[in-house]
Design an enzyme around this catalytic site. Structure first.
Site, short mmCIF file in Angstrom:
data_model
loop_
_atom_site.label_atom_id
_atom_site.label_comp_id
_atom_site.label_asym_id
_atom_site.label_seq_id
_atom_site.Cartn_x
_atom_site.Cartn_y
_atom_site.Cartn_z
N PHE A 145 0.66 0.52 -5.97
CA PHE A 145 0.66 1.41 -4.89
C PHE A 145 1.37 0.34 -3.69
CE2 PHE A 145 -0.15 3.28 -0.80
CZ PHE A 145 0.44 4.59 -0.95
N ASP A 230 1.02 -8.57 -2.53
CA ASP A 230 1.02 -7.27 -1.52
C ASP A 230 -0.60 -7.46 -1.18
OD1 ASP A 230 0.37 -5.11 -0.41
OD2 ASP A 230 1.55 -3.87 -1.39
N LYS A 259 -2.36 -3.06 7.48
CA LYS A 259 -3.62 -2.40 7.67
C LYS A 259 -4.76 -3.16 8.90
CE LYS A 259 -3.19 0.46 3.51
NZ LYS A 259 -2.87 1.55 4.37
#
Length: 404
Positions: A145, A230, A259
């Site tokens: 993801f 990531d 984030k």
């Protein structure tokens, strides 16, 4: 779940009436928050065990971050990258130092960081490695993801994320996650990068086999391929280290961050790499109106400074041990699988008992908020400011839910 005289049902109905249904939120309407706790419109409090998918690693309204935001709001919020503002260099320098890299390219969202990483890797492949024009390929993993843009969903193996959004962007090879032999076999003369999550969050906090990440690092070095990590969810203290790659002593060629970098206040993302990689970009070839804006930089500087102390990484590691012990005590008592790294956990509930969604609904009724993923799996990712007592509370409420 709620009394019709309360405000929550009406607010839920309004949200469903006026928004596209791209999410299926729990019927909880939050109005305020502080630390690890949320309060809804009816005054009920909930322990936040999702932390905005790790965007709130430092909790809600951390005083140091809020103060930085307020101070910057009173001075300057946006200039665009057409000019330089007084927060920009400090942010880029301090984040580069935290990452051990030469350069930083600020963006806004995690998906933008991933897209930036893809573009940089392709350009590096053509200009530095010498890949033939239009032939660059990136190896990615099943269960990944990395975001929801058209290009990113092109290499997703989640049909909900991918179906009916084609035609898909070419240039990606998908291999099983954790299978070093398959990854090695997929690399050829046109491969410019391997793009991986060091821990797959959306898949259910899936930790790869020991030795996998060092193996990826070695093969990328040997084959002249960039290793892109990531760390948008897994980074910045979540796993008990600054980066999840740190657990195996691995340093990728490129970090993708987001984030938590925005402190739960503004969206901030970044790509960090050395000059021989990020240096392939020239003016006009990539950019963002809001990327690296003064408000974002002011908040993110304080985020980096919080991480530089090591306090939050230590809290995550120590409290993660307590979380692991509590959750493993529920194996055979409703849980059939537990994966924990720092304050990040994936829990597989016996599907004969309930779905992950049902478990999250029952937890919410008991004042704990979590998120389901993939059937009977739920994720826990509390803010790193959570206490031992609050961890015990979350585990106790989960035990009650599993016991029926």
């Amino acid at each position: 779940m709620v009394d019709d005289k309360l405000r929550t049902p009406g607010a839920v109905r309004d949200a469903e009436r006026w928004t596209a249904h791209n999410y299926h939120p729990l019927p909880v309407v939050i109005s305020s928050a502080e630390g690890a706790w949320l309060t809804d419109v009816d005054g009920r409090r909930y322990l936040d065990c999702l932390a905005g998918y790790s965007a709130l690693n430092f909790g809600h309204r951390h005083p140091q971050l809020i103060a930085a935001a307020h101070a910057q709001l009173d001075r300057l919020t946006l200039t665009s990258r057409a000019f330089i503002h007084d927060q920009f260099a400090d942010f880029c320098r301090e984040l580069a130092e935290l990452c051990g890299k030469d350069l930083v390219l600020p963006m806004n969202t995690g998906a933008e960081a991933v897209e930036t990483g893809i573009k940089v890797a392709r350009k590096w492949g053509y200009q530095v490695k010498g890949v033939a024009a239009g032939q660059a390929n990136i190896v990615v993993a099943e269960g990944n993801f990395h975001g929801r843009t058209t290009t990113i969903v092109s290499f997703s193996t989640d049909e909900d994320a991918r179906a009916d959004f084609g035609p898909y962007t070419p240039g990606f090879t998908v291999v099983p996650y954790g299978d070093l032999d398959a990854l090695t076999a997929a690399i050829n003369e046109n491969t410019v990068a391997v793009l991986l999550e060091p821990i797959q969050g959306e898949q259910g906090v899936v930790v790869p086999p020991e030795g996998y990440l060092p193996g990826v690092r070695q093969v990328c070095t040997e084959r002249n391929v960039l290793f892109i990590a990531d760390e948008i969810q897994s980074g910045l203290g979540r796993t008990g280290a600054t980066f999840a790659c740190d657990h195996e002593g691995v340093v990728p060629d490129m970090y993708l961050l987001g984030k938590a970098l925005g402190g739960g206040i503004v969206p901030v993302s970044a790509v960090a790499a050395n000059a021989d990689v990020l240096g392939v970009l020239k003016p006009g070839q990539h950019g963002s109106t809001f990327g690296g804006n003064p408000l974002a930089c002011a908040v993110a500087i304080e985020v980096v400074r919080l991480l530089a102390t090591g306090e939050f990484q230590r809290r995550s590691a120590e409290l993660g041990d307590r979380l692991r012990a509590g959750l493993e005590g529920l194996l055979g008592k409703g849980l059939v699988g537990v994966r924990v790294r720092g304050l990040w956990a994936g829990l597989d509930i016996d599907p004969a008992l309930m779905t992950g969604r049902e478990a999250c609904e029952r937890l919410a009724a008991r004042g704990v908020l979590a998120k389901d993923t993939h059937g009977s799996t739920i994720r826990l990712a509390p803010p790193l400011v959570i206490t031992e007592e609050e961890i015990d509370l979350a585990v106790a409420q989960l035990a009650e839910v599993l016991a029926g």
